[in-house]
Write an enzyme that holds these catalytic residues in place. Sequence first.
Site, PDB file in Angstrom:
ATOM      1  N   HIS A  17       0.820  -1.255  -0.048  1.00  0.00           N
ATOM      2  CA  HIS A  17      -0.056  -0.071   0.050  1.00  0.00           C
ATOM      3  C   HIS A  17       0.893   1.203  -0.008  1.00  0.00           C
ATOM      4  CE1 HIS A  17      -2.984  -2.521   2.481  1.00  0.00           C
ATOM      5  NE2 HIS A  17      -3.591  -2.360   1.101  1.00  0.00           N
ATOM      6  N   LYS A  41     -19.065  -3.829   8.301  1.00  0.00           N
ATOM      7  CA  LYS A  41     -17.912  -4.700   7.856  1.00  0.00           C
ATOM      8  C   LYS A  41     -17.032  -5.197   9.116  1.00  0.00           C
ATOM      9  CE  LYS A  41     -17.976  -4.396   2.971  1.00  0.00           C
ATOM     10  NZ  LYS A  41     -17.357  -4.622   1.969  1.00  0.00           N
ATOM     11  N   ARG A  90      -1.884  -5.510  -8.655  1.00  0.00           N
ATOM     12  CA  ARG A  90      -0.675  -6.764  -8.363  1.00  0.00           C
ATOM     13  C   ARG A  90      -0.867  -7.849  -9.465  1.00  0.00           C
ATOM     14  NH1 ARG A  90      -3.676  -7.922  -2.450  1.00  0.00           N
ATOM     15  NH2 ARG A  90      -5.239  -8.051  -4.254  1.00  0.00           N
ATOM     16  N   SER A 127      -3.387  -7.938   2.719  1.00  0.00           N
ATOM     17  CA  SER A 127      -3.695  -7.535   4.137  1.00  0.00           C
ATOM     18  C   SER A 127      -4.112  -8.832   4.606  1.00  0.00           C
ATOM     19  CB  SER A 127      -4.648  -6.425   4.578  1.00  0.00           C
ATOM     20  OG  SER A 127      -4.178  -5.205   4.127  1.00  0.00           O
TER      21      SER A 127
END
Length: 162
Positions: A17, A41, A90, A127
């Site tokens: 990040h 969430k 990515r 993450s």
Amino acid sequence: MTRAVCPGTFDPVHEGHLDVVRRAAALFDEVVVGVGVNQSKQRLFGDDERLAMIREATADLGNVSVAGFSGLLTDFCAEQRAQAIVKGLRAGGDFEYEMQMAQMNASQTGVETVFVPTSPQWSFLSSSLIKEVARLGGDVTGFLTPAVHQRLAARLAEAERP
């Protein structure tokens, strides 16, 4: 003056990040790291913790600020008067998903998305993967700032207590 938004949940923020944010900071006059906050969430770190971690991790970047947002990213971009969204890519799967999002965002508000390929040394990071490896006792120190690593270790230790 060009302003871009780098959005994410950053649960937790990692070197992949930060690489994208640093590179965006070199391309734009101002960068706002938009931290998605959503009470519904389930995340390892709360909204305030994630905001604090990214603020600390980007404190050395003078043209970077951090703000939380909920709702549509395009609304946040309008509030921030941002001309662009910066997203790190990515792999191929990222591209397909992010391209759809970019096209939807552009159709809604005209804000452009700039894709920044992730540096090869961080291209495998997420993450979720970092949390999984850390939960299983793996060493993730090289993927996080020392402060974020310390918070992650403490949070995981809390979760293990009966």
